[in-house]
Motif scaffolding. Structure first.
Motif, mmCIF file in Angstrom:
data_model
loop_
_atom_site.group_PDB
_atom_site.id
_atom_site.type_symbol
_atom_site.label_atom_id
_atom_site.label_comp_id
_atom_site.label_asym_id
_atom_site.label_seq_id
_atom_site.Cartn_x
_atom_site.Cartn_y
_atom_site.Cartn_z
ATOM 1 N N GLY A 175 60.259 103.381 67.205
ATOM 2 C CA GLY A 175 60.600 102.287 68.091
ATOM 3 C C GLY A 175 60.963 102.696 69.450
ATOM 4 N N ILE A 176 62.421 102.551 69.926
ATOM 5 C CA ILE A 176 63.188 103.167 71.009
ATOM 6 C C ILE A 176 63.619 104.512 70.755
ATOM 7 C CG2 ILE A 176 64.840 102.589 72.759
ATOM 8 C CD1 ILE A 176 64.467 99.874 72.262
ATOM 9 N N VAL A 177 63.477 105.299 71.797
ATOM 10 C CA VAL A 177 63.957 106.644 71.778
ATOM 11 C C VAL A 177 64.495 107.078 72.984
ATOM 12 C CG1 VAL A 177 62.436 107.536 69.840
ATOM 13 C CG2 VAL A 177 61.883 107.911 72.336
ATOM 14 N N ALA A 178 65.648 107.706 72.973
ATOM 15 C CA ALA A 178 66.406 108.154 74.221
ATOM 16 C C ALA A 178 66.253 109.598 74.378
ATOM 17 C CB ALA A 178 67.604 107.496 74.261
ATOM 18 N N VAL A 179 66.365 110.002 75.860
ATOM 19 C CA VAL A 179 66.307 111.262 76.083
ATOM 20 C C VAL A 179 67.553 111.334 77.042
ATOM 21 C CG1 VAL A 179 65.397 113.478 76.976
ATOM 22 C CG2 VAL A 179 64.307 112.128 75.339
ATOM 23 N N ALA A 180 68.651 112.163 76.979
ATOM 24 C CA ALA A 180 69.565 112.287 77.982
ATOM 25 C C ALA A 180 69.337 113.757 78.838
ATOM 26 C CB ALA A 180 70.862 112.724 77.303
ATOM 27 N N SER A 181 69.706 113.514 80.033
ATOM 28 C CA SER A 181 69.160 114.571 80.862
ATOM 29 C C SER A 181 70.249 114.568 82.329
ATOM 30 C CB SER A 181 67.809 114.497 81.446
ATOM 31 O OG SER A 181 67.658 113.651 82.309
ATOM 32 N N GLY A 182 70.204 115.665 83.038
ATOM 33 C CA GLY A 182 71.068 115.699 84.381
ATOM 34 C C GLY A 182 72.083 116.619 84.154
ATOM 35 N N GLU A 183 72.707 117.030 85.203
ATOM 36 C CA GLU A 183 73.895 118.084 85.377
ATOM 37 C C GLU A 183 74.753 117.611 84.281
ATOM 38 O OE1 GLU A 183 74.601 119.539 89.047
ATOM 39 O OE2 GLU A 183 72.671 120.100 89.661
ATOM 40 N N GLN A 184 75.012 116.342 84.237
ATOM 41 C CA GLN A 184 76.342 115.831 83.513
ATOM 42 C C GLN A 184 75.844 115.294 82.154
ATOM 43 O OE1 GLN A 184 79.553 116.548 84.356
ATOM 44 N NE2 GLN A 184 78.614 117.849 85.790
ATOM 45 N N TYR A 185 74.654 115.792 81.654
ATOM 46 C CA TYR A 185 74.203 115.225 80.304
ATOM 47 C C TYR A 185 74.761 114.811 79.247
ATOM 48 C CZ TYR A 185 74.075 119.875 78.177
ATOM 49 O OH TYR A 185 74.302 121.130 77.657
ATOM 50 N N PRO A 186 76.288 115.496 79.196
ATOM 51 C CA PRO A 186 77.318 115.017 77.987
ATOM 52 C C PRO A 186 77.525 113.787 78.354
ATOM 53 C CG PRO A 186 77.604 117.500 78.602
ATOM 54 C CD PRO A 186 76.483 116.951 79.869
ATOM 55 N N LEU A 187 77.905 113.278 79.449
ATOM 56 C CA LEU A 187 78.339 111.916 79.810
ATOM 57 C C LEU A 187 77.271 111.056 79.227
ATOM 58 C CD1 LEU A 187 79.519 112.454 83.567
ATOM 59 C CD2 LEU A 187 80.811 112.069 81.302
ATOM 60 N N ALA A 188 75.844 111.270 79.349
ATOM 61 C CA ALA A 188 74.975 110.508 78.600
ATOM 62 C C ALA A 188 74.972 110.433 77.273
ATOM 63 C CB ALA A 188 73.593 110.683 79.067
ATOM 64 N N TYR A 189 75.281 111.571 76.517
ATOM 65 C CA TYR A 189 75.523 111.596 75.253
ATOM 66 C C TYR A 189 76.548 110.859 74.760
ATOM 67 C CZ TYR A 189 72.670 116.145 74.741
ATOM 68 O OH TYR A 189 71.701 117.114 74.902
ATOM 69 N N THR A 190 77.620 110.816 75.369
ATOM 70 C CA THR A 190 78.843 109.793 75.047
ATOM 71 C C THR A 190 78.327 108.517 74.993
ATOM 72 O OG1 THR A 190 80.266 111.490 75.682
ATOM 73 C CG2 THR A 190 81.382 109.279 75.497
ATOM 74 N N ALA A 191 77.736 108.016 75.874
ATOM 75 C CA ALA A 191 77.270 106.763 75.935
ATOM 76 C C ALA A 191 76.331 106.125 74.941
ATOM 77 C CB ALA A 191 76.733 106.500 77.473
ATOM 78 N N LEU A 192 75.472 107.020 74.802
ATOM 79 C CA LEU A 192 74.376 106.629 73.473
ATOM 80 C C LEU A 192 75.111 106.751 72.304
ATOM 81 C CD1 LEU A 192 71.424 109.058 74.969
ATOM 82 C CD2 LEU A 192 71.352 106.496 74.478
ATOM 83 N N ALA A 193 75.990 107.462 72.030
ATOM 84 C CA ALA A 193 76.767 107.589 70.775
ATOM 85 C C ALA A 193 77.621 106.408 70.683
ATOM 86 C CB ALA A 193 77.642 108.916 70.559
ATOM 87 N N GLU A 194 78.186 106.155 71.841
ATOM 88 C CA GLU A 194 78.841 104.850 71.634
ATOM 89 C C GLU A 194 78.311 103.486 71.276
ATOM 90 O OE1 GLU A 194 80.698 102.704 75.546
ATOM 91 O OE2 GLU A 194 82.267 104.310 74.789
ATOM 92 N N CYS A 195 77.047 103.686 71.711
ATOM 93 C CA CYS A 195 76.184 102.389 71.455
ATOM 94 C C CYS A 195 75.204 102.587 70.165
ATOM 95 C CB CYS A 195 75.349 102.404 72.681
ATOM 96 S SG CYS A 195 76.071 101.856 74.237
ATOM 97 N N GLY A 196 75.657 103.318 69.310
ATOM 98 C CA GLY A 196 74.862 103.494 68.079
ATOM 99 C C GLY A 196 73.894 104.239 68.095
ATOM 100 N N PHE A 197 73.452 105.170 68.910
ATOM 101 C CA PHE A 197 72.442 106.121 68.750
ATOM 102 C C PHE A 197 72.684 107.275 68.196
ATOM 103 C CE2 PHE A 197 70.960 103.189 71.966
ATOM 104 C CZ PHE A 197 69.622 103.368 72.025
ATOM 105 N N GLN A 198 71.974 107.826 67.366
ATOM 106 C CA GLN A 198 72.164 109.067 66.546
ATOM 107 C C GLN A 198 71.297 110.306 67.532
ATOM 108 O OE1 GLN A 198 72.204 108.457 62.529
ATOM 109 N NE2 GLN A 198 74.571 108.144 62.525
ATOM 110 N N ARG A 199 71.751 111.622 67.462
ATOM 111 C CA ARG A 199 70.703 112.521 67.964
ATOM 112 C C ARG A 199 70.141 113.219 66.597
ATOM 113 N NH1 ARG A 199 72.696 118.052 70.841
ATOM 114 N NH2 ARG A 199 70.769 118.284 71.937
ATOM 115 N N ASP A 200 68.818 113.502 66.671
ATOM 116 C CA ASP A 200 68.054 114.120 65.782
ATOM 117 C C ASP A 200 67.913 115.615 66.005
ATOM 118 O OD1 ASP A 200 67.494 111.985 64.419
ATOM 119 O OD2 ASP A 200 65.402 111.917 65.171
ATOM 120 N N SER A 201 67.863 116.384 65.124
ATOM 121 C CA SER A 201 67.776 117.930 65.334
ATOM 122 C C SER A 201 67.030 118.649 66.420
ATOM 123 C CB SER A 201 67.120 118.368 64.190
ATOM 124 O OG SER A 201 65.917 118.141 63.640
ATOM 125 N N ASP A 202 65.897 117.455 66.830
ATOM 126 C CA ASP A 202 64.936 117.836 67.995
ATOM 127 C C ASP A 202 65.707 117.327 69.315
ATOM 128 O OD1 ASP A 202 64.862 115.101 67.822
ATOM 129 O OD2 ASP A 202 62.561 115.247 67.570
#
Length: 111
Positions: free
Chosen positions: A15-42
């Motif tokens: 379905g929908i997948v998300a990829v985070a990027s940018g010099e401050q990518y951990p901020l994107a990780y935080t936003a994704l996790a807050e919204c119910g996304f989980q990061r796979d091993s890839d």
């Protein structure tokens, strides 16, 4: 490139997948996790539950959200692997920080 970005793509497997990027990518990780996304091993983020407002969360954490008009590159890689003779597997490697992408940009579809 923005300091932190979230790129949403459509995957026929997930379905929908998300990829985070940018010099401050951990901020994107935080936003994704807050919204119910989980990061796979890839390194790809997939929705794991009902999502809260991703745009509002990304804005709070200083990340921008973009949608891709192309299908998820992992799906394309798996489809190609199935067309090759013999046994092939495809995997995705995510390099969220721009410094890790420098040599790869000419070879891939999206940042």
């Amino acid at each position: 490139m923005a300091e932190a970005q979230i790129l949403l793509s459509s995957s026929h497997e997930s379905g929908i997948v998300a990829v985070a990027s940018g010099e401050q990518y951990p901020l994107a990780y935080t936003a994704l996790a807050e919204c119910g996304f989980q990061r796979d091993s890839d390194g790809v983020w997939r929705p794991a539950q009902a999502q809260t407002d991703l745009l509002a969360s990304a804005k709070r954490h200083g990340a921008s959200v973009h949608t891709s008009s192309r299908r998820f590159i992992g799906d394309a890689a798996r489809d190609l692997a199935h067309q090759l003779p013999g046994q092939w597997e495809a995997s995705v490697e995510i390099y969220p920080h721009p410094a890790g992408q420098e040599d790869l940009v000419p070879w891939i579809w999206e940042r």
